[in-house]
Design a protein around this motif. Structure first.
Motif, PDB file in Angstrom:
ATOM      1  N   LYS A  81       4.382 -11.498   5.723  1.00 35.45           N
ATOM      2  CA  LYS A  81       3.261 -11.451   6.673  1.00 35.45           C
ATOM      3  C   LYS A  81       3.088 -10.037   7.220  1.00 35.45           C
ATOM      4  CE  LYS A  81       3.772 -16.262   8.082  1.00 35.45           C
ATOM      5  NZ  LYS A  81       4.228 -17.165   9.151  1.00 35.45           N
ATOM      6  N   LYS A  82       4.198  -9.357   7.515  1.00 33.86           N
ATOM      7  CA  LYS A  82       4.128  -7.981   8.015  1.00 33.86           C
ATOM      8  C   LYS A  82       3.578  -7.039   6.947  1.00 33.86           C
ATOM      9  CE  LYS A  82       7.937  -8.558  11.292  1.00 33.86           C
ATOM     10  NZ  LYS A  82       9.342  -8.232  11.578  1.00 33.86           N
ATOM     11  N   LEU A  83       3.982  -7.237   5.688  1.00 30.46           N
ATOM     12  CA  LEU A  83       3.452  -6.425   4.585  1.00 30.46           C
ATOM     13  C   LEU A  83       1.939  -6.626   4.453  1.00 30.46           C
ATOM     14  CD1 LEU A  83       6.125  -6.858   1.765  1.00 30.46           C
ATOM     15  CD2 LEU A  83       5.351  -4.691   2.719  1.00 30.46           C
ATOM     16  N   ILE A  84       1.510  -7.873   4.516  1.00 25.03           N
ATOM     17  CA  ILE A  84       0.082  -8.188   4.408  1.00 25.03           C
ATOM     18  C   ILE A  84      -0.687  -7.500   5.531  1.00 25.03           C
ATOM     19  CG2 ILE A  84      -1.618 -10.046   4.623  1.00 25.03           C
ATOM     20  CD1 ILE A  84       0.521 -11.885   3.240  1.00 25.03           C
ATOM     21  N   LYS A  85      -0.202  -7.682   6.741  1.00 26.59           N
ATOM     22  CA  LYS A  85      -0.883  -7.110   7.912  1.00 26.59           C
ATOM     23  C   LYS A  85      -0.964  -5.586   7.819  1.00 26.59           C
ATOM     24  CE  LYS A  85      -1.036  -7.871  12.842  1.00 26.59           C
ATOM     25  NZ  LYS A  85      -0.827  -6.969  13.832  1.00 26.59           N
ATOM     26  N   SER A  86       0.130  -4.944   7.438  1.00 20.90           N
ATOM     27  CA  SER A  86       0.125  -3.480   7.366  1.00 20.90           C
ATOM     28  C   SER A  86      -0.767  -2.982   6.239  1.00 20.90           C
ATOM     29  CB  SER A  86       1.545  -2.925   7.239  1.00 20.90           C
ATOM     30  OG  SER A  86       2.131  -3.292   6.010  1.00 20.90           O
ATOM     31  N   THR A  87      -0.848  -3.716   5.143  1.00 18.40           N
ATOM     32  CA  THR A  87      -1.727  -3.314   4.044  1.00 18.40           C
ATOM     33  C   THR A  87      -3.194  -3.432   4.460  1.00 18.40           C
ATOM     34  OG1 THR A  87      -0.136  -3.831   2.311  1.00 18.40           O
ATOM     35  CG2 THR A  87      -2.451  -3.869   1.678  1.00 18.40           C
ATOM     36  N   VAL A  88      -3.547  -4.536   5.081  1.00 21.54           N
ATOM     37  CA  VAL A  88      -4.930  -4.727   5.546  1.00 21.54           C
ATOM     38  C   VAL A  88      -5.303  -3.622   6.533  1.00 21.54           C
ATOM     39  CG1 VAL A  88      -6.456  -6.236   6.898  1.00 21.54           C
ATOM     40  CG2 VAL A  88      -4.999  -7.201   5.097  1.00 21.54           C
TER      41      VAL A  88
ATOM     42  N   SER B  25       0.808  -1.221   0.000  1.00 20.69           N
ATOM     43  CA  SER B  25       0.000   0.000   0.000  1.00 20.69           C
ATOM     44  C   SER B  25       0.843   1.273   0.000  1.00 20.69           C
ATOM     45  CB  SER B  25      -0.972   0.002   1.185  1.00 20.69           C
ATOM     46  OG  SER B  25      -0.264  -0.098   2.400  1.00 20.69           O
ATOM     47  N   GLY B  26       2.162   1.139   0.025  1.00 24.10           N
ATOM     48  CA  GLY B  26       3.034   2.294  -0.142  1.00 24.10           C
ATOM     49  C   GLY B  26       3.356   3.104   1.095  1.00 24.10           C
ATOM     50  N   GLY B  27       3.010   2.619   2.263  1.00 19.77           N
ATOM     51  CA  GLY B  27       3.324   3.354   3.483  1.00 19.77           C
ATOM     52  C   GLY B  27       4.823   3.380   3.757  1.00 19.77           C
TER      53      GLY B  27
END
Length: 140
Positions: free
Chosen positions: A125-132, A89-91
């Motif tokens: 997993k961290k990328l997925i969690k932060s995007t959600v 998501s680009g954060g």
């Protein structure tokens, strides 16, 4: 205004993987990604259009046009040349995670990997969690 063509369908995710993934490695990685994304998001896998496996859904409204629609929170597609991961998501925190992810190429809004072993799954997993979290917060 053009209608979004990629929508959630009732197609079977596992049949899709078995028929679409063009190598055994891609099939294995796809089944593993289904387990991983389902565990991290808590959402069941659903087909979006003919070739995207998505988890969760959010309704977006474009800030630049009148376009709006539904889209999966995260997902992937076992495409011919690479597996496309829709988990970015680009954060600013994600920029740091990308440095630890491993071997990948970056598109405009997706990450391309050749095989799952090329990347650090804990970082994924961290990328997925932060995007959600980002998408659920922005489009609550």
């Amino acid at each position: 205004m053009a209608e979004i063509k990629t929508k959630q369908t009732q197609a079977d995710v596992f049949e899709f993987i078995n028929s679409f993934a063009n190598t055994e490695q891609k099939k294995e990685d796809s089944f593993e990604l289904v387990k991983l994304m389902q565990a991290v998001t808590g959402f069941e896998p659903k087909m979006w259009g003919p070739s995207i496996i998505g988890f969760g859904v959010y309704h977006y409204k474009s800030e630049r046009s009148r376009q709006e629609g539904d889209w999966p929170l995260v997902g992937f597609s076992p495409r011919k040349s690479a597996i496309s991961l829709y988990v970015y998501s680009g954060g600013s925190e994600q920029e740091n995670l990308l440095k630890e992810l491993g071997k990948f190429k970056m598109g405009k809004s997706c990450i391309y990997i050749k095989k799952l072993d090329d990347i650090n799954q804990d970082v994924l997993k961290k990328l997925i969690k932060s995007t959600v979290e980002f998408l659920q917060s922005k489009y609550a």
